[in-house]
Design a protein around this motif. Structure first.
Motif, PDB file in Angstrom:
ATOM      1  N   MET A   1     -57.169  23.467  73.187  1.00 45.31           N
ATOM      2  CA  MET A   1     -56.060  22.644  72.691  1.00 45.31           C
ATOM      3  C   MET A   1     -55.086  22.399  73.818  1.00 45.31           C
ATOM      4  O   MET A   1     -54.725  23.322  74.543  1.00 45.31           O
ATOM      5  N   ALA A   2     -54.672  21.172  73.952  1.00 45.87           N
ATOM      6  CA  ALA A   2     -53.785  20.864  75.078  1.00 45.87           C
ATOM      7  C   ALA A   2     -52.381  21.375  74.802  1.00 45.87           C
ATOM      8  O   ALA A   2     -51.788  21.079  73.787  1.00 45.87           O
ATOM      9  N   LEU A   3     -51.880  22.182  75.698  1.00 42.62           N
ATOM     10  CA  LEU A   3     -50.518  22.671  75.571  1.00 42.62           C
ATOM     11  C   LEU A   3     -49.564  21.743  76.310  1.00 42.62           C
ATOM     12  O   LEU A   3     -48.594  21.251  75.757  1.00 42.62           O
ATOM     13  N   LEU A   4     -49.890  21.511  77.546  1.00 45.40           N
ATOM     14  CA  LEU A   4     -48.990  20.740  78.400  1.00 45.40           C
ATOM     15  C   LEU A   4     -49.790  19.636  79.080  1.00 45.40           C
ATOM     16  O   LEU A   4     -50.862  19.885  79.622  1.00 45.40           O
ATOM     17  N   GLU A   5     -49.247  18.434  78.990  1.00 46.16           N
ATOM     18  CA  GLU A   5     -49.913  17.323  79.669  1.00 46.16           C
ATOM     19  C   GLU A   5     -48.946  16.670  80.633  1.00 46.16           C
ATOM     20  O   GLU A   5     -47.813  16.358  80.261  1.00 46.16           O
ATOM     21  N   LEU A   6     -49.402  16.483  81.862  1.00 47.97           N
ATOM     22  CA  LEU A   6     -48.612  15.703  82.802  1.00 47.97           C
ATOM     23  C   LEU A   6     -49.368  14.405  83.012  1.00 47.97           C
ATOM     24  O   LEU A   6     -50.571  14.424  83.276  1.00 47.97           O
ATOM     25  N   ARG A   7     -48.652  13.311  82.860  1.00 52.64           N
ATOM     26  CA  ARG A   7     -49.363  12.029  82.943  1.00 52.64           C
ATOM     27  C   ARG A   7     -48.709  11.134  83.973  1.00 52.64           C
ATOM     28  O   ARG A   7     -47.514  10.839  83.877  1.00 52.64           O
ATOM     29  N   GLY A   8     -49.505  10.713  84.926  1.00 53.66           N
ATOM     30  CA  GLY A   8     -49.054   9.724  85.901  1.00 53.66           C
ATOM     31  C   GLY A   8     -47.777  10.113  86.624  1.00 53.66           C
ATOM     32  O   GLY A   8     -46.855   9.319  86.787  1.00 53.66           O
ATOM     33  N   ILE A   9     -47.721  11.361  87.065  1.00 52.76           N
ATOM     34  CA  ILE A   9     -46.486  11.852  87.679  1.00 52.76           C
ATOM     35  C   ILE A   9     -46.337  11.357  89.117  1.00 52.76           C
ATOM     36  O   ILE A   9     -47.259  11.437  89.927  1.00 52.76           O
ATOM     37  N   HIS A  10     -45.154  10.844  89.394  1.00 47.42           N
ATOM     38  CA  HIS A  10     -44.800  10.474  90.770  1.00 47.42           C
ATOM     39  C   HIS A  10     -43.572  11.275  91.172  1.00 47.42           C
ATOM     40  O   HIS A  10     -42.670  11.485  90.361  1.00 47.42           O
ATOM     41  N   LYS A  11     -43.555  11.704  92.400  1.00 48.05           N
ATOM     42  CA  LYS A  11     -42.348  12.369  92.899  1.00 48.05           C
ATOM     43  C   LYS A  11     -42.277  12.167  94.400  1.00 48.05           C
ATOM     44  O   LYS A  11     -43.258  12.357  95.112  1.00 48.05           O
ATOM     45  N   SER A  12     -41.110  11.746  94.875  1.00 46.64           N
ATOM     46  CA  SER A  12     -40.986  11.621  96.325  1.00 46.64           C
ATOM     47  C   SER A  12     -39.655  12.202  96.793  1.00 46.64           C
ATOM     48  O   SER A  12     -38.697  12.307  96.037  1.00 46.64           O
TER      49      SER A  12
ATOM     50  N   LEU B   1     -45.475  18.238  75.715  1.00 49.01           N
ATOM     51  CA  LEU B   1     -45.705  19.616  75.286  1.00 49.01           C
ATOM     52  C   LEU B   1     -46.158  19.554  73.840  1.00 49.01           C
ATOM     53  O   LEU B   1     -45.467  18.954  73.005  1.00 49.01           O
ATOM     54  N   ASP B   2     -47.301  20.150  73.542  1.00 46.24           N
ATOM     55  CA  ASP B   2     -47.859  20.081  72.186  1.00 46.24           C
ATOM     56  C   ASP B   2     -47.911  18.633  71.694  1.00 46.24           C
ATOM     57  O   ASP B   2     -47.622  18.364  70.531  1.00 46.24           O
ATOM     58  N   GLY B   3     -48.198  17.737  72.606  1.00 51.79           N
ATOM     59  CA  GLY B   3     -48.337  16.344  72.205  1.00 51.79           C
ATOM     60  C   GLY B   3     -47.040  15.572  72.120  1.00 51.79           C
ATOM     61  O   GLY B   3     -47.041  14.363  71.952  1.00 51.79           O
ATOM     62  N   GLN B   4     -45.905  16.253  72.227  1.00 47.94           N
ATOM     63  CA  GLN B   4     -44.616  15.555  72.150  1.00 47.94           C
ATOM     64  C   GLN B   4     -44.012  15.413  73.548  1.00 47.94           C
ATOM     65  O   GLN B   4     -44.039  16.369  74.312  1.00 47.94           O
ATOM     66  N   PRO B   5     -43.473  14.245  73.857  1.00 48.16           N
ATOM     67  CA  PRO B   5     -42.828  14.096  75.167  1.00 48.16           C
ATOM     68  C   PRO B   5     -41.667  15.084  75.290  1.00 48.16           C
ATOM     69  O   PRO B   5     -40.946  15.329  74.320  1.00 48.16           O
ATOM     70  N   VAL B   6     -41.509  15.643  76.464  1.00 45.95           N
ATOM     71  CA  VAL B   6     -40.448  16.612  76.662  1.00 45.95           C
ATOM     72  C   VAL B   6     -39.852  16.406  78.053  1.00 45.95           C
ATOM     73  O   VAL B   6     -40.535  15.995  78.983  1.00 45.95           O
ATOM     74  N   VAL B   7     -38.550  16.614  78.152  1.00 48.29           N
ATOM     75  CA  VAL B   7     -37.907  16.569  79.467  1.00 48.29           C
ATOM     76  C   VAL B   7     -37.437  17.979  79.790  1.00 48.29           C
ATOM     77  O   VAL B   7     -36.616  18.552  79.070  1.00 48.29           O
ATOM     78  N   LEU B   8     -37.999  18.543  80.828  1.00 49.57           N
ATOM     79  CA  LEU B   8     -37.617  19.900  81.213  1.00 49.57           C
ATOM     80  C   LEU B   8     -36.341  19.816  82.042  1.00 49.57           C
ATOM     81  O   LEU B   8     -36.356  19.356  83.164  1.00 49.57           O
TER      82      LEU B   8
END
Lengths: 511, 327, 333
Positions: free
Chosen positions: A1-12, A62-69
């Protein structure tokens, strides 16, 4: 089961793309390894997961819901725990207090209930094979490996769902490492999601269920357990070695051809715990590459040669004279130069002008009457080297912080240009620097060697050492595990294997 | 938006804010005691500023060297050296011998501070707290706690003499010291090394700078400056007081910080310290002309100190928010 | 130097010998030993004058006067801060008390106002430090001169001697088993704060912040709130100390409390609290206060020139710090 998904992350960071379009899915009950060389973007990824950084673009779920850490405390509250290479601890507090500081168990009147805490931690400590006696010792008295264990115990107490290991084994012994793996397997059985970051392939093979390979901030591959074999991973990591740097012909014939004596000769150089029995020689006009992963002991060898601290044993000669500098000043007088690894903490003088940053080493030579630093000499020197090194600046009186990382590094390097150097040691000279500037720096390194200097380049960037070095030494866990008298592209895989500790025997045979 | 930040940015700069403070304090001084800005008054004012100004120079140099450098003992060194001179002169020693011994005592005390901080590695704030006690006690012991005041007339020149219509100590000590220090800090090898050491100690070591020697130098220099100030003080009042300079310990730090010296080292200038000394002297003089107690003046300075540091913090944050800096 | 103990060849979980730890715990023991020795030496050397009831009372009350704010100062220094303004806060709160007494306020009315005044002075420091990010030493240097100026503004050159005898009774004259109430209050405070620092989450937060402020932020500890509370508490305790001083000698003038901050900091440092933060104990500071007061009492009883006191205090601080430094070097090996 997916706990945490990161999708298309960019960081510079300041124009350097640390992560591009990275997508990772972390699942409960699985160990997900993130593999890559130093600088591939692993640590940026961890910081994003732990709420230290926020992505420029992309989404975290997180658990399928978008989250901002929002911050690390938030990530912790969501059930994420991290075990870093150098654990964040409270040295003077006891182990028990370290574990429970943020969420203490309390008695009816609010006092700390240490008995309850011990009861709570007891089974976990037992599970981790830790003695309960440790609980009342100050944290600083524990060895780093045990401090890590304590943090793992903390993650279990807090019932964290995601436990993230950042190069945990670099400070552990063999048995400790085995122990850690058992714990990780236990965590997996207990249904936790584990993220394991390392550059040691053999370890990954031992614990990982899947692996994501990063190179230069890009995802170059993702493999499942079945696909986890060293050759494929190696090929993915190597992808990088094949591109990017152009090689210039070496102007001076390298190596020991001829009967020239070595410029620098080091034998039996040891400081247990950091490096042991390091032997090598350096001839004038060559670039000697020191390859290995962070923590392999390369920087420490360099710093001890430079007089920053003393080795316990060993001999070194420079130009036939015994070299055992009592401080960096003495090393500089002997003809040694050192460009440190951590630019911000050890290299630059932050609030000082570019000029002052350039002249910090040569200062004594610019002095005229009345101990006055001659302004003309300064201007002349600074102008010469900004031109020679192609440093793009607004004004010389601007602070060095106004420059990009590459510019700052050129300034740090320029300090050594006017010195009568015999040997220059560059520690990770291009870390965090954009590709064009990297090329400039490589060119410069070769030029320096061509002038007759002995240059040592310490790097964990394989293509870089392959491109600039005329000879190569590989270190792993404080020892020289391989050395190569000629550098050909075909050796790349060999070198990487040696550094990662995959085929240590093979490496030692070469010696 | 950009225009706003351009207008405010100078205030984040050390001199900008300080110049504003100076302007305000001049107008306040003028309001409190009209006509204060006359030449005679200026001459009298300089008399007051010289001693604390010299102590503040020492403090500036030590704080510049970074590594938590600070000196709480400047007032005590100031007291010891004047007492040394007085005791020797009283016992019939030559004035010049006495002065030489006073200066030597300052150098020795500064060296002890420096040795404890750089070699024994006791944090500067503790070292100088301890030596503040020890030196003050020494000053009292040397004179049995009594003021000494029968100096030969020749001694008076250092604190009461006039040169070119201005006080001797201003023309012959403060101005030359300021020029020399400015020269040393901005033009010489030592100055460069001091700033580099204060900015980044590790980078300084790796550049071949002996940071302990650099910092040691700052403490010794401060001892020297304290002894000069102490001698001037004894001469000005024609009395050597073993309990002189008690409030100067913290006041000197206040001036240095007000003058823009960063408590974390590596930033600050002699010019800034001079301006801050000016602010304080001006306020002090106008307050005393208006018969306001000097403690009120010190309180005003405390208020200014916090306001300036707070102001810098908020202005910096604001300008940074308006136009983000390149990273 | 980079601390790089990559000891992958040495297996035991604990890297330093346990003996070292005992030294850290034992520092208070050493202090207690020194205090007892000093008491012995002074009573022998003074031909029993030390045990004269009025001398004992004065030593105990003076110890309490130092120890009460020293307890608060310990917490402040443990978080990595410092407060040099407390001497002026003593002056200020004493003045507020004096003015209240002059206006014939009852003790029960005046005391709460004085305590709140002290707490507010501490709170102001804390706000500048946590919100304005002004370094503690600069903040408190500033407020030190500000409060002193306020005192002058209120008092000028006048003295106030109109202190109700109730205060003297309360802190000095009324005794339990020959021990003045101020000392009992100080001991109660030490016990309470020892309990708080050892057994309450808040107390552990104080140490955690001084140990590693970054880690404390990351773990979501209420760093600013703890600092706010600690400075405010110190202000409050300083006001208590000021009231005790008035009980001891009913005289308020513009210089009241001058230099007191240094006595208190010296007591805390003697008590083994690290000026770098993260370690220290309330009991240690209490013993440190006792040491300071015994020394000055000894100087008086022995008819030594009082000027030696400064020299001795200075040397004591240096020796104490040197010892704790040696300990720490051993540990970091």
């Amino acid at each position: 089961m997916a706990l945490l998904e990161l999708r298309g992350i960019h960081k510079s960071f300041g124009g350097i793309q640390a992560l591009r379009d990275v997508s990772v899915t972390i699942e409960l009950g699985r160990v997900h390894a993130i593999v890559g060389e130093n600088g591939a973007g692993k640590s940026t990824l961890i910081k994003l997961m732990m709420g230290v950084l926020t992505p420029d673009a992309g989404e975290i779920r997180l658990d399928g819901q978008p989250v901002v850490l929002q911050n690390p405390a938030h990530a912790k509250a969501l059930g994420f725990a991290a075990v870093y290479q150098e654990p964040l601890i409270y040295p003077h507090l006891t182990v028990l207090e370290n574990i429970f500081i943020a969420r203490p168990m309390r008695k009816r009147w609010g006092g700390l209930d240490r008995n309850a805490m011990v009861e709570r931690i007891g089974p976990i400590f037992e599970r981790l094979d830790l003695s309960l006696d440790l609980l009342f010792k100050p944290m600083r008295e524990l060895r780093l490996g045990y401090q890590q264990m304590v943090l793992i115990a903390q993650a279990l107490v807090y019932d964290s769902r995601l436990i993230l290991f950042d190069e945990p084994t670099s400070i552990l012994s063999g048995t400790e490492t085995d122990h850690l793996f058992e714990i990780i397997r236990y965590l997996r059985r207990a249904g936790k999601a584990v993220v394991y970051i390392s550059h040691r392939l053999e370890e990954l093979l031992a614990v990982a269920d899947e692996a994501t390979v990063l190179t230069d901030g890009r995802m170059v591959g993702h493999v499942d357990r079945e696909g986890l074999n060293p050759d494929d991973l190696l090929t993915m990591m190597m992808g990088k070695a094949m591109r990017e740097y152009r090689k210039a012909p070496l102007t001076v014939e390298a190596g020991h051809s001829g009967d020239r004596p070595p410029l620098l000769s080091v034998t039996g150089w040891s400081k247990p715990g950091m490096f042991e029995d390091v032997n090598f020689q350096l001839w004038p006009g060559e670039v000697l590459g020191f390859y290995g992963q962070v923590g392999a002991g390369r920087s420490e060898v360099a710093q001890s040669l430079f007089g920053y601290f003393k080795p316990d044993r060993g001999e070194a000669t420079l130009n036939g004279k015994r070299l055992m500098p009592k401080n960096p000043a003495a090393a500089i007088r002997a003809g040694l130069g050192y460009v440190p690894e951590d630019r911000k903490l050890q290299g630059i003088f932050g609030s000082q002008s570019i000029t002052n940053n350039m002249i910090s080493v040569v200062l004594p030579k610019l002095v005229g009457r009345l101990a006055r630093v001659r302004p003309l000499a300064v201007t002349e020197m600074v102008e010469r080297y900004t031109k020679a090194l192609n440093i793009k600046i607004g004004a010389l009186s601007d602070t060095i912080l106004s420059l990009s990382g590459g510019g700052q590094q050129k300034v740090v390097l320029s300090r050594w240009m006017a010195e009568d150097l015999k040997v220059l040691i560059l520690d990770e000279p291009t870390r965090g620097i954009d590709v064009p500037t990297k090329r400039d720096l490589h060119e410069l390194i070769r030029e320096l060697a061509a002038r007759g200097l002995g240059v040592i380049v310490i790097s964990s960037d394989l293509p870089e050492v392959m491109a600039v070095s005329s000879r190569l030494i590989v270190m792993n866990r404080g020892r020289v595990v391989a050395s190569y008298d000629a550098v050909r592209d075909s050796l790349a895989e060999d070198v990487l294997r040696a550094a990662i500790g995959l085929d240590r025997r093979q490496g030692e045979d070469v010696l | 938006m950009r225009g706003r930040s351009a207008i405010w940015r100078p205030l984040a700069d050390q001199y900008g804010l300080l110049a504003l403070v100076l302007l305000v304090s001049i107008s306040v001084a003028n309001a409190i005691s009209p006509g204060i800005l006359s030449l005679t008054n200026f001459s009298a004012m300089t008399t007051f500023g010289v001693e604390i100004g010299l102590l503040a120079f020492g403090e500036t140099v030590i704080i510049l060297g970074g590594g938590g450098g600070i000196d709480l003992s400047v007032g005590s060194m100031f007291a010891v050296s004047q007492v040394v001179v007085a005791v020797l002169v009283q016992q019939g020693a030559d004035i010049w011998l006495g002065i030489a011994a006073g200066i030597a005592s300052g150098v020795i005390m500064g060296s002890i501070n420096g040795w404890l901080v750089t070699r024994v590695r006791i944090p500067a704030i503790i070292t100088t707290l301890a030596t503040m006690y020890a030196y003050s006690g020494t000053a009292l012991l040397l004179t049995n706690g009594i003021d000494i005041s029968n100096f030969p007339a020749a001694f008076n020149v250092f604190g009461q003499g006039m040169v070119l219509g201005l006080p001797f100590q201003f023309v012959a000590v403060y101005v030359p010291v300021a020029i020399i220090l400015w020269f040393v800090l901005t033009k010489t090898l030592y100055g460069y090394r001091l700033y580099l050491t204060g900015t980044n100690q590790t980078a300084a070591i790796l550049s071949g700078i002996d940071i302990h020697r650099v910092r040691m130098g700052a403490y010794v220099l401060t001892g020297l400056l304290c002894s000069l100030a102490g001698i001037i003080d004894a001469s000005r009042l024609a009395t050597a007081r073993p309990d002189a300079g008690l409030s100067a310990n913290l006041e000197a730090i206040t001036i240095a910080v007000l003058g823009g010296t960063s408590i974390f080292g590596g930033r600050g200038t002699i010019g800034g310290t001079i301006m801050a000394t000016l602010v304080i002297t001006l306020l002090g003089y106008s307050f005393s002309l208006a018969n306001i107690n000097s403690v009120i003046e010190t309180g005003t300075v405390g208020l200014i100190l916090i306001a300036v540091v707070l102001g810098q913090h908020f202005v910096r944050r604001w300008t940074a928010a308006v136009s983000p800096r390149r990273s | 130097m980079k601390d790089m103990a990559l000891g992958w060849r040495t297996p035991p979980p604990v890297s330093k010998p346990a003996a070292v730890r005992r030294v850290g715990l034992g520092y208070e023991g050493i202090l207690l030993g020194i205090v007892i020795l000093l008491v012995g030496a002074i009573s022998l050397g003074s031909q029993g004058n030390f045990w004269n009831p009025s001398n004992i009372t004065s030593v105990l009350v003076n110890t309490a006067i130092t120890a009460v704010p020293a307890a608060g100062m310990t917490l402040v220094i443990v978080t990595g801060g410092i407060d040099v303004s407390i001497g002026s806060v003593v002056g200020f709160t004493a003045t507020v008390a004096g003015l209240a007494f002059e206006n014939h306020w009852a003790l029960a009315e005046a005391v709460p106002v004085v305590l709140v005044t002290g707490a507010l002075a501490g709170l102001l420091n804390a706000l500048a430090i946590t919100r304005g990010k002004v370094p503690p030493i600069i903040t408190t240097l500033g407020t030190m001169s500000i409060w002193r100026a306020v005192v002058y503004a209120l008092l000028g050159g006048n003295w106030i001697t109109q202190v109700p005898i109730g205060l003297t009774n309360l802190f000095v004259l009324d005794k339990v088993f020959g021990i003045p109430w101020s000392f009992i209050l100080a001991m109660g405070l030490v016990l309470l704060l020892t309990y708080v620092t050892r057994s309450r989450p808040f107390g552990r937060f104080v140490y955690a912040i001084g140990n590693n402020e970054e880690a404390a932020e990351v773990s979501g500890l209420p760093v600013n709130f703890v600092k706010l509370l600690v400075y405010t508490l110190l202000g409050l305790l300083t006001a208590v100390s000021a009231l005790m001083m008035l009980g001891q000698s009913p005289l308020i003038q513009a210089t009241t409390g001058t230099g007191f901050e240094l006595t208190v900091i010296a007591a805390v440092v003697l008590g083994g609290t690290s000026i770098l933060g993260g370690r220290g104990s309330i009991v240690g500071s209490f013993l440190g206060s006792m040491l300071v007061q015994l020394t000055s009492d000894g100087v008086i009883l022995f008819h030594i020139q009082p000027f030696w006191e400064g020299v001795v205090s200075g040397l004591m601080i240096l020796i104490a710090v040197f010892i704790s430094l040696l300990n720490r070097r051993e540990e970091s090996r």
